[in-house]
Design a protein around this motif. Structure first.
Motif, PDB file in Angstrom:
ATOM      1  N   ARG A   7      47.604  33.191  40.337  1.00 15.46           N
ATOM      2  CA  ARG A   7      48.747  33.924  40.877  1.00 15.46           C
ATOM      3  C   ARG A   7      48.503  34.275  42.344  1.00 15.46           C
ATOM      4  N   MET A   8      47.280  34.699  42.650  1.00 16.68           N
ATOM      5  CA  MET A   8      46.948  35.027  44.037  1.00 16.68           C
ATOM      6  C   MET A   8      47.019  33.776  44.918  1.00 16.68           C
ATOM      7  N   GLU A   9      46.553  32.671  44.367  1.00 20.92           N
ATOM      8  CA  GLU A   9      46.621  31.409  45.109  1.00 20.92           C
ATOM      9  C   GLU A   9      48.074  31.092  45.463  1.00 20.92           C
ATOM     10  N   GLY A  10      48.965  31.267  44.507  1.00 21.18           N
ATOM     11  CA  GLY A  10      50.385  31.039  44.758  1.00 21.18           C
ATOM     12  C   GLY A  10      50.937  31.991  45.817  1.00 21.18           C
TER      13      GLY A  10
ATOM     14  N   THR B  91      53.361  42.802  53.950  1.00 21.22           N
ATOM     15  CA  THR B  91      53.596  43.292  52.589  1.00 21.22           C
ATOM     16  C   THR B  91      52.963  42.361  51.571  1.00 21.22           C
ATOM     17  N   GLN B  92      53.153  41.066  51.755  1.00 18.78           N
ATOM     18  CA  GLN B  92      52.587  40.096  50.825  1.00 18.78           C
ATOM     19  C   GLN B  92      51.061  40.038  50.928  1.00 18.78           C
TER      20      GLN B  92
ATOM     21  N   ARG C  54      45.712  41.508  48.597  1.00 24.40           N
ATOM     22  CA  ARG C  54      44.496  42.317  48.684  1.00 24.40           C
ATOM     23  C   ARG C  54      44.368  43.232  47.472  1.00 24.40           C
ATOM     24  N   SER C  55      45.455  43.840  47.081  1.00 24.57           N
ATOM     25  CA  SER C  55      45.450  44.709  45.898  1.00 24.57           C
ATOM     26  C   SER C  55      45.110  43.909  44.642  1.00 24.57           C
ATOM     27  N   ALA C  56      45.680  42.718  44.522  1.00 24.47           N
ATOM     28  CA  ALA C  56      45.393  41.865  43.369  1.00 24.47           C
ATOM     29  C   ALA C  56      43.925  41.455  43.336  1.00 24.47           C
ATOM     30  N   ILE C  57      43.361  41.182  44.497  1.00 27.70           N
ATOM     31  CA  ILE C  57      41.939  40.827  44.570  1.00 27.70           C
ATOM     32  C   ILE C  57      41.088  42.006  44.124  1.00 27.70           C
TER      33      ILE C  57
ATOM     34  N   SER D  65      32.351  45.653  47.449  1.00 31.06           N
ATOM     35  CA  SER D  65      33.489  44.747  47.544  1.00 31.06           C
ATOM     36  C   SER D  65      34.594  45.305  48.430  1.00 31.06           C
ATOM     37  N   ARG D  66      34.536  46.571  48.762  1.00 35.32           N
ATOM     38  CA  ARG D  66      35.531  47.199  49.627  1.00 35.32           C
ATOM     39  C   ARG D  66      35.022  47.231  50.995  1.00 35.32           C
TER      40      ARG D  66
END
Length: 86
Positions: free
Chosen positions: A13-16, A36-37, A42-45, A85-86
């Motif tokens: 999904r992140m790749e997309g 925004t995207q 970043r949030s998804a990661i 990771s942050r």
């Protein structure tokens, strides 16, 4: 560690999303939309990192308890991974 379908789907999904962002940039879309995207990716990661670390921690703790190992070190290592990771 085995990466389950849910984890792999998150990455797909992140790749997309990243491909969509690149397309937005190529089309000269508004900066606000691109940012925004990017923030959404970043949030998804960050969430995916949490899922991977927690799943791995559960596996490692179960294995350590079976073998009489220390779980404290595993927990500290997992927390360290999240912090770094942050």
């Amino acid at each position: 560690m085995k990466y389950n379908a849910q984890m792999k789907n998150r990455v797909k999904r992140m790749e997309g999303q990243l491909r969509g962002i690149l397309k937005m940039m190529e089309e000269g879309k508004d900066c606000k939309g691109v940012i925004t995207q990017l923030s959404a990716v970043r949030s998804a990661i960050d969430k995916t990192i949490g899922v991977v670390v927690s799943s791995n921690l559960v596996e490692c703790v179960i294995e350590a308890e079976k073998n009489g190992g220390k779980t404290n070190d595993l927990i500290q290592e997992a927390v360290g991974l999240l912090v770094n990771s942050r």
